[in-house]
Design an enzyme around this catalytic site. Structure first.
Site: not given
Ligand code: CMC
Length: 447
Positions: A324, A381
């Site tokens: 998140h 989720d």
């Molecule tokens: N699985 C594997 N690796 C992950 C995941 C995941 N679900 N989420 C983040 N990472 C890794 C990402 O690859 C990155 O690694 P590195 O630093 O080595 O490059 C690090 O963690 C930071 O991730 P980020 O993508 O920069 O984080 P963000 O804040 O931009 O993204 C997120 C947040 C929710 C989009 C992401 O965690 C994600 O894609 N999660 C899966 C989708 C999901 O469950 N979304 C629902 C969010 S909660 C409901 C809502 O409010 O929408």
């Protein structure tokens, strides 16, 4: 690739007890700005004058460090895993309240008195039906349509049936706000159920005024001709809880979209229709659909989740329902839903293999350095789809249910911006990286 202007720009926050300020050193000049402090003590540097003063803008792609507004609706402490709507912890609301009461709280700022509650409920109940002219609009969609596309279109179309509430004249829209809010909260579930029935090729089911909010939705979804929907194993309460837990969540992608659209002066209907589109994406509300698809695929592959975890760590897949932007701890909603899933499934006597895989994935991730170092925990989720699955809701409808739940938050945020007295349109800047000026080339001279 953009490079930060490290040498020239140096940001130094200098908090003082009485009057906090932050100084930005750019080349040989110092610009000092006030620090805003929220009611929970979080600080922000107010850089609204920065460009005028210095010619510089701030760059924060994805807005991870940017506060786009002041808001009194929801507080999240992502480090501690705290979520409060209008000051009330989500755990207390989940335990003692219901979706409609929380919707009222989020929109109006206070828990309703008995009188306010029954007035609000009555308004929601009497607005359940959809103008029959709108039925024809559903016929224009092919049966392969995603219900999120239908819902967004229908919410915008709904405004055409209530032009006095959707005038794009702020004063007039605000005058009708109470009715518009109740009407939207009510009709969104009718439209959602109609989208489902349309996809299934089933006749629409009319709402029943004696049913409560979630029960009426399930009735409109599932009542077959001549066979009423029967609630069992507390499914109605579980759906109500699902909606309550989604009711508002601060400046997420869809809520920011609603505020962005509202900032142009657009009406409530148009703004929430845009919110549905933003919610649809798999990184946001669409994740609840993706979690089930992921669990199904793992199950089909005969994996217990271990192989999938390795592929997520290698960047070949993403563990949906994990991670998140704000929470760097357990999402409190995930905790509540996780516990509810167990209860619902055991009452139903269902032994869902997907739940076993989810539990295994969770444990494996929580003990794996990749996820621990990145502070990746289950979000709302991760388990929510298990409840919807148990209720017989088809997976394509999961994000639609998220939208029904989130509507009070979108409405409250629209109202906050509409009444803030701040008429500034949301209009971010950019750093241009395209070609410099060049001159038009006639077609015959182009290579
Ligand atoms: N699985 C594997 N690796 C992950 C995941 C995941 N679900 N989420 C983040 N990472 C890794 C990402 O690859 C990155 O690694 P590195 O630093 O080595 O490059 C690090 O963690 C930071 O991730 P980020 O993508 O920069 O984080 P963000 O804040 O931009 O993204 C997120 C947040 C929710 C989009 C992401 O965690 C994600 O894609 N999660 C899966 C989708 C999901 O469950 N979304 C629902 C969010 S909660 C409901 C809502 O409010 O929408």
């Amino acid at each position: 690739m953009l490079k930060p202007h490290v040498k020239a720009v140096q940001l130094k926050a200098s908090f003082k007890h009485m009057e906090k300020t932050a100084s930005i050193h750019i080349e040989d000049k110092v610009y000092t700005y006030p620090v805003i402090t929220g009611t929970e003590g979080e600080h922000a540097i107010d850089v609204r004058r920065l460009r005028k003063d210095s010619g510089f803008i701030t760059f924060d792609e994805g807005f991870a460090n940017t506060g786009s507004c002041e808001s009194a609706i929801t507080f999240i402490d992502g480090e501690k895993g705290i979520l409060r709507n209008r000051g009330y912890p989500i755990e207390e609301l989940a335990k003692h309240s219901g979706f409609l009461e929380v919707a009222y709280l989020i929109i109006y700022g206070e828990l309703p008195t008995r009188e306010q509650s029954s007035e609000f409920r009555a308004k929601v109940t009497e607005n359940t039906a959809i103008h029959t002219n709108m039925h024809a609009l559903f016929d224009g969609f092919p049966s392969s349509s995603n219900p999120m596309a239908i819902l967004s279109s229908m919410l915008n179309a709904l405004g055409c049936y209530y032009p006095e509430m959707a005038s794009n004249n702020r004063e007039q829209d605000l005058e009708h706000f109470d009715n518009a809010a109740a009407l939207l909260i009510s009709k969104v579930r009718t439209l959602a159920a109609m989208a489902y029935r349309k996809e299934m090729g089933l006749p629409f089911v009319y709402p029943k005024h004696d049913l409560r909010y979630a029960a009426n939705f399930l009735h409109m979804m599932f009542t077959e001709p001549y066979k009423p929907f029967e609630d069992h194993a507390g499914l109605t309460e579980a759906i109500d809880l699902f909606l309550l837990l989604h009711a508002d969540h601060e400046q997420n992608c869809s809520t920011s979209t609603v505020r962005m659209v509202a900032s142009s002066g657009a009406n409530l209907f148009a703004s929430v229709a845009a919110g549905v589109c933003a919610l649809w994406g798999p990184l946001h509300g669409g994740a609840n659909t993706q979690v089930i698809r992921m669990l199904e695929a793992i199950h089909r592959d005969g994996d217990d989740g271990s192989r999938f975890i390795e592929s997520a760590k290698a960047g070949k897949s993403r563990l949906m329902g994990f991670g998140h932007r704000v929470y760097k701890n357990y999402d409190p909603r995930a905790k509540i839903i996780g516990e509810t899933v167990e209860k619902v499934l055991s009452k139903l006597g269902v032994d869902d293999p997907l739940l076993d895989i989810a539990r295994h994935l969770e444990q494996a991730a929580l003990n794996d350095p990749y996820f621990v170092e990145r502070k990746l925990y289950p979000n709302v989720d991760f388990y929510s789809g298990m409840i919807l699955r148990a209720a017989g809701i088809p997976v394509e409808m999961f994000t639609v249910l998220f939208a029904i739940g989130r509507l009070p938050g979108w409405i409250a945020n629209w109202h906050e911006i509409a009444t803030s007295g701040n008429t500034k349109i949301h209009r971010p800047r950019q750093i241009y990286t395209g070609p410099n000026e060049r001159h038009f080339v006639p077609i015959e001279e182009r290579g």
